[in-house]
Design an enzyme around this catalytic site. Sequence first.
Site, PDB file in Angstrom:
ATOM      1  N   SER A   1      92.666 -39.726 -31.845  1.00 41.89           N
ATOM      2  CA  SER A   1      92.735 -40.411 -33.346  1.00 41.89           C
ATOM      3  C   SER A   1      93.090 -41.546 -33.511  1.00 41.89           C
ATOM      4  CB  SER A   1      93.503 -39.332 -34.380  1.00 41.89           C
ATOM      5  OG  SER A   1      95.062 -39.404 -33.950  1.00 41.89           O
TER       6      SER A   1
ATOM      7  N   HIS B   1     101.919 -34.851 -23.179  1.00 42.10           N
ATOM      8  CA  HIS B   1     102.411 -33.831 -24.288  1.00 42.10           C
ATOM      9  C   HIS B   1     102.748 -32.397 -23.830  1.00 42.10           C
ATOM     10  CE1 HIS B   1     100.735 -36.692 -27.568  1.00 42.10           C
ATOM     11  NE2 HIS B   1     101.902 -37.230 -27.302  1.00 42.10           N
TER      12      HIS B   1
ATOM     13  N   ALA C   1      81.446 -35.752 -27.451  1.00 41.17           N
ATOM     14  CA  ALA C   1      81.942 -35.914 -26.003  1.00 41.17           C
ATOM     15  C   ALA C   1      81.002 -35.424 -25.068  1.00 41.17           C
ATOM     16  CB  ALA C   1      83.116 -35.643 -25.935  1.00 41.17           C
TER      17      ALA C   1
ATOM     18  N   ILE D   1      97.033 -30.094 -24.476  1.00 45.00           N
ATOM     19  CA  ILE D   1      97.940 -29.067 -23.697  1.00 45.00           C
ATOM     20  C   ILE D   1      97.110 -28.004 -23.071  1.00 45.00           C
ATOM     21  CG2 ILE D   1      99.776 -29.589 -25.097  1.00 45.00           C
ATOM     22  CD1 ILE D   1      99.216 -26.996 -26.666  1.00 45.00           C
TER      23      ILE D   1
END
Length: 231
Positions: A174, A106, A216, A90
């Site tokens: 996940s 989302h 990442a 978000i």
Amino acid sequence: MRNIVILTGAGISAESGIETFRADTGLWAQHKVEDVATPEGFARDPARVMAFYNNRRANAAAARPNAAHQALGRLDAAEDVNLLLVTQNIDDLHERGGSAHVLHMHGAVNSALCAACDHRWPAPSEMHAGDSCPACDAATARPDIVWFGEMPYQMDRIFAALSQADIFVAIGTSGNVYPAAGFVAEAARAGAHTIEINLEPSAVGSQFDEAIMGPATQTVPAWVNSVLSKA
């Protein structure tokens, strides 16, 4: 032109200091899902929910895009790539990292939504229970967040992109939350090469053709460089 669909989760923003939800010390360890991330929780205690997302908004505003966000921004700008970047996050770090084709399935913490008329507007730094909608004046403002039990945004557009994808990549997810956890199977059915980039295999890790494990900020720039070198 290569059609690439990328799904990102909390793992890509964790190195920017965004609090994650599922870690042992994450947000769900500090807050009950049903209290701060459901329509029922908002109905019971809107002030508590507003305060929770005010904190999330401040956390996101203080964070800075990391090397992974910036690498995806470079990929988005490549002339021979048609990219759709679908994020479960978000925050707006993808946009600030240079990505233009971002879909927040989302919702977004810097957006407000009217529960009465569906009008959206930029959220102030602090929202309060009973805030009014600037379009219809109803006192029904809420965070523009998809809560548990609500339908994620723009699913038709996402599935259309997956059906045309040459490459599907999931980064920092996940694999526990559907429908996003089902995207790899959808892309595979369409013939896409599927890649998981993560700190460790996700719950659906065995479904990917390829796995790249590591932080990442290291793995994503390296992968993007490999894609761009094949232009």
